[in-house]
Design an enzyme around this catalytic site. Sequence first.
Site, PDB file in Angstrom:
ATOM      1  CG  LEU A  75      -2.064  -1.058   1.171  1.00  0.00           C
ATOM      2  CD1 LEU A  75      -2.760  -1.172   2.533  1.00  0.00           C
ATOM      3  CD2 LEU A  75      -3.094  -0.745   0.096  1.00  0.00           C
ATOM      4  CB  CYS A 129      -4.559  -4.831   1.252  1.00  0.00           C
ATOM      5  SG  CYS A 129      -2.828  -5.159   0.918  1.00  0.00           S
TER       6      CYS A 129
END
Length: 303
Positions: A75, A129
């Site tokens: 990320l 994620c």
Amino acid sequence: MNLNLEIELASIRMDNPLMLASGILGICPSLIRRVAAAGAGAIVTKSIGLKAREGFPNPTVHIIKDYGLINAMGLPNPGVDEVLEEFKDQKFSVPVIYSIYGSSPEEYSNVAKKLLKLNPVAFELNLSCPHVREVGQMVGQDPEMVYKVVNLVKSSVNVPVFAKLSPNVTDILEIACSAVKAGVDGIVAINTVKAMAIDIDLRKPVLGNVYGGLSGPSIKPIAIKIVYDLFENFKVPIVGVGGVSNWKDAIEYFLAGARAVQIGSGVLWKGLNIFGEILSGLRKYMQGHGFKRVEEIVGAGHK
Ligand code: SIN
């Protein structure tokens, strides 16, 4: 025959049902313009958090020929304040949806509230994620947490909120149910499937983060099944994502129940031409089968 590729997703009007998936091209106004010019009907940014994140050490991507790729980027993003600076006064010809992540409902809501300054058309909550523990999977695999995140963001903003779900859970329908109960405007399915690869000569994991998430052609059948099940169980619009590499893949998603599809790793294989190529295949399919609107195909595989 007059074809209409327009689609409405929650209250978002799109010229066509193809979207750029989050994460594949970073967060940058000029890239967004290039993708729009290539024919995308809407664009989702890379996920944005409250603070800047550097991401994981290299290698962050491992390509498996013909199957897809495993990524563990971690990320990386410049943080919401930097994004506000970079995007202020920018105008785009297609709807731009901001993907956001956080470690708590409050953090998601704070990022979303700050981004309201950019007049976003919608938010996509990255609840999925698979390899960033504190902000990805931890949030997306807990139905109660999903409820709280969606509920709080919904009450903080006045634009549609989509939830991007993870396949790495025991029962994705339970997670979707929490999101729907909390008032989500649409579900995006699916994020990547937890995966890893080992270098046989070095005898160690290939990725810097050891494991990551698999995307590309190999996850399409998993995603199609999930979209199919979501369509059977919920009324909210569904956006299909996972392994869309050509027009046939896109149509399979529509038949399963997706109102739109996102293209991610397909852009890496084919470049931005993939949007035009899929649109032209979609038009030919619709002409050949006598469909005038994309909506006529949505869910048509449920017989
Ligand atoms: C990453 O940045 O590591 C990928 C993000 C995601 O899969 O949600």
